[in-house]
Design an enzyme around this catalytic site. Structure first.
Site, PDB file in Angstrom:
ATOM      1  N   CYS A 107       0.866  -1.182   0.000  1.00 15.28           N
ATOM      2  CA  CYS A 107       0.000   0.000   0.000  1.00 15.28           C
ATOM      3  C   CYS A 107       0.901   1.230   0.000  1.00 15.28           C
ATOM      4  CB  CYS A 107      -0.889  -0.006   1.232  1.00 15.28           C
ATOM      5  SG  CYS A 107      -2.092   1.334   1.265  1.00 15.28           S
ATOM      6  N   HIS A 112       3.022   8.126   7.422  1.00 15.46           N
ATOM      7  CA  HIS A 112       2.489   7.808   6.090  1.00 15.46           C
ATOM      8  C   HIS A 112       1.204   8.568   5.796  1.00 15.46           C
ATOM      9  CE1 HIS A 112      -0.657   5.501   7.994  1.00 15.46           C
ATOM     10  NE2 HIS A 112      -1.011   4.869   6.906  1.00 15.46           N
ATOM     11  N   GLY A 113       0.731   9.364   6.769  1.00 15.69           N
ATOM     12  CA  GLY A 113      -0.499  10.116   6.580  1.00 15.69           C
ATOM     13  C   GLY A 113      -0.914  10.786   7.871  1.00 15.69           C
ATOM     14  N   ALA A 114      -2.190  11.152   7.937  1.00 14.77           N
ATOM     15  CA  ALA A 114      -2.685  11.828   9.133  1.00 14.77           C
ATOM     16  C   ALA A 114      -2.830  10.865  10.307  1.00 14.77           C
ATOM     17  CB  ALA A 114      -4.022  12.506   8.827  1.00 14.77           C
ATOM     18  N   ASN A 157      -9.611   3.415   2.821  1.00 18.25           N
ATOM     19  CA  ASN A 157      -9.042   4.760   2.796  1.00 18.25           C
ATOM     20  C   ASN A 157      -8.296   5.072   1.498  1.00 18.25           C
ATOM     21  OD1 ASN A 157      -6.832   3.126   3.146  1.00 18.25           O
ATOM     22  ND2 ASN A 157      -6.025   4.176   4.946  1.00 18.25           N
ATOM     23  N   LYS A 216     -13.225   8.382  -3.625  1.00 14.80           N
ATOM     24  CA  LYS A 216     -12.928   7.403  -2.593  1.00 14.80           C
ATOM     25  C   LYS A 216     -13.299   6.013  -3.081  1.00 14.80           C
ATOM     26  CE  LYS A 216     -11.737   8.025   1.099  1.00 14.80           C
ATOM     27  NZ  LYS A 216     -10.374   8.121   1.692  1.00 14.80           N
ATOM     28  N   GLY A 223      -3.061  13.870   3.767  1.00 15.54           N
ATOM     29  CA  GLY A 223      -3.956  14.146   4.886  1.00 15.54           C
ATOM     30  C   GLY A 223      -5.220  13.314   4.732  1.00 15.54           C
ATOM     31  N   GLU A 243      -7.071  11.931  -5.836  1.00 14.49           N
ATOM     32  CA  GLU A 243      -7.367  13.348  -5.608  1.00 14.49           C
ATOM     33  C   GLU A 243      -6.774  14.228  -6.697  1.00 14.49           C
ATOM     34  OE1 GLU A 243      -7.895  13.919  -0.760  1.00 14.49           O
ATOM     35  OE2 GLU A 243      -6.294  14.975  -1.800  1.00 14.49           O
ATOM     36  N   MET A 294      -9.386  13.188   3.548  1.00 19.29           N
ATOM     37  CA  MET A 294      -9.960  13.587   2.264  1.00 19.29           C
ATOM     38  C   MET A 294     -10.355  15.068   2.214  1.00 19.29           C
ATOM     39  SD  MET A 294     -13.672  11.665   2.517  1.00 19.29           S
ATOM     40  CE  MET A 294     -14.325  12.265   0.976  1.00 19.29           C
TER      41      MET A 294
END
Length: 398
Positions: free
Chosen positions: A76, A317-319, A154, A397, A294, A158, A296
């Protein structure tokens, strides 16, 4: 931003996470007591509970691979690129682009009706002296049909814009069902082998395979296959996305980045060769570029690694979640969610069709279910340098 957390036994735990929470700490402490753990455990600022090992956790093991420390969605990761188109597309144009993306890229459980050709599948088959235990009759056919598809949860596509009003595209996806099938099979094999050898584990969820044994070598081979598959999956979706953007905006492209954040790799740290497991963590070796998305409704970041040894050259790796999916559905208010998505083109949040939450809106991916990305970034200023801040304009999404 690093803090050393108290640990009564095992190796130290070093955390960039402001408040890991009790379950995350229990999982981190289990890692710290693992019989093959090396040096210390590192928790990234987006850290939250996972299965066996926290998501946003980094751990290195001596001559061992731990399937659940990689996770079920092997490979991922993220893919992003910049266009040379400046100026925010208007809402009508964004809606048009999103409609075309949804028409051409299958999402959720959907996949292509026919197998997609990829040389990597043939190369993998040629490496096999025998059929792996995880492989069913149609496993590789399903994998071939899944190439170039987004998946669910998730995962997202975008359209974004940077501070100079330059349009960007970003994709978050992985190895689809292939990685899950491989991970679950090898965890069962690891657990069976550890029990046979009467190895005492701090948690059976952290069963491991020695990299020199047959099953360990098989896992590394199949994990590597899933990593290549995930990278190709994102590349194909980005190829489709580039065609749509070029046709719509008349733009060119540059600065493409394609990275994993669920994987294990043999690396040198503190003078030793070890197997570093990044589960929901991005490599941040000195000078390499990474992507930290972040939620969406919030900004994402293109970063450059600083090579901090205490994090095993890793970053968030993200929020990172602050609520589980069910908790988010119960607690988040529809009006607040709508405000958090104001100005961003997106689909409607669906209602849950079955189970105890039937009839409620599925807010499992709403911005309020995640930590504040700017706080996460502030907590890792010693791990990465921010190159570009990206604001979302439209999102698909899974």
């Amino acid at each position: 931003m690093k803090q050393n957390l108290k640990n009564m036994s095992g190796v130290p735990i070093r955390s960039w996470c402001q408040d890991p929470g009790p379950l995350t700490m229990t999982q981190a402490e289990n890692l710290a007591r693992h019989p093959r753990i090396f040096s210390h455990v590192a928790l990234m600022p987006d850290c939250h509970p996972g299965y066996g090992m926290p998501i946003g956790g980094v751990a290195a093991f001596r001559d061992a691979v731990v399937p659940n420390a990689v996770g079920v969605d092997i490979g991922c990761g993220m893919c992003a690129l910049a266009t040379d188109s400046k100026g925010k597309p208007d809402k009508t144009l964004l809606q048009h682009m999103i409609a075309r993306i949804q028409k051409r890229i299958p999402t959720g459980f959907n996949r292509h009706k026919s197998a997609q050709h990829w040389d990597g599948l043939e190369e993998y088959r040629e490496k096999l002296s025998r059929k792996p235990g995880w492989m069913g009759k149609e496993s590789l056919l399903i994998a071939a049909q899944s190439l170039g598809t987004l998946g669910g949860g998730n995962h997202f596509i975008e359209i974004q814009v940077d501070r100079e009003d330059r349009v960007w595209a970003m994709i978050h996806s992985g190895s689809r069902n292939l990685g899950k099938t491989i991970a679950e099979y090898y965890h069962r094999e690891a657990l069976k082998q550890n029990r046979k050898e009467t190895i005492v584990l701090p948690s059976e969820d952290l069963a491991f395979l020695d990299v020199h044994c047959a099953k360990g070598k098989d896992y590394i081979r199949d994990m590597s296959f899933a990593l290549a598959f995930a990278g190709e999956n994102r590349r194909r979706m980005m190829h489709t996305l580039k065609a749509i953007l070029a046709d719509t905006l008349g733009c060119g492209f540059e600065n493409e980045v394609n990275i994993h954040h669920n994987y294990a790799a043999e690396e040198t740290h503190f003078g030793y060769r070890v197997w570093v497991h990044r589960k929901g963590a991005t490599a941040a070796h000195k000078g390499i570029r990474g992507i930290i998305p972040g939620s969406m409704g919030s900004p994402s970041y293109i970063v450059e690694g600083l090579g901090n040894p205490d994090s095993f050259c890793s970053c968030a790796h993200g929020a990172g979640r602050v609520m589980g999916r069910n908790e988010a559905c119960r607690k988040l208010d529809a009006a607040d969610v709508a405000r958090s998505m104001q100005g961003i083109v997106h689909g409607d949040f669906p209602k849950i069709r079955k189970g105890p939450l039937k009839g409620m809106y599925d807010f499992g991916e709403a911005p309020g279910a995640y930590k504040d990305i700017d706080t996460v970034m502030a907590c890792q200023s010693d791990l990465v340098t921010v190159l570009t801040r990206l604001q979302p304009l439209a999102v698909v999404k899974g």
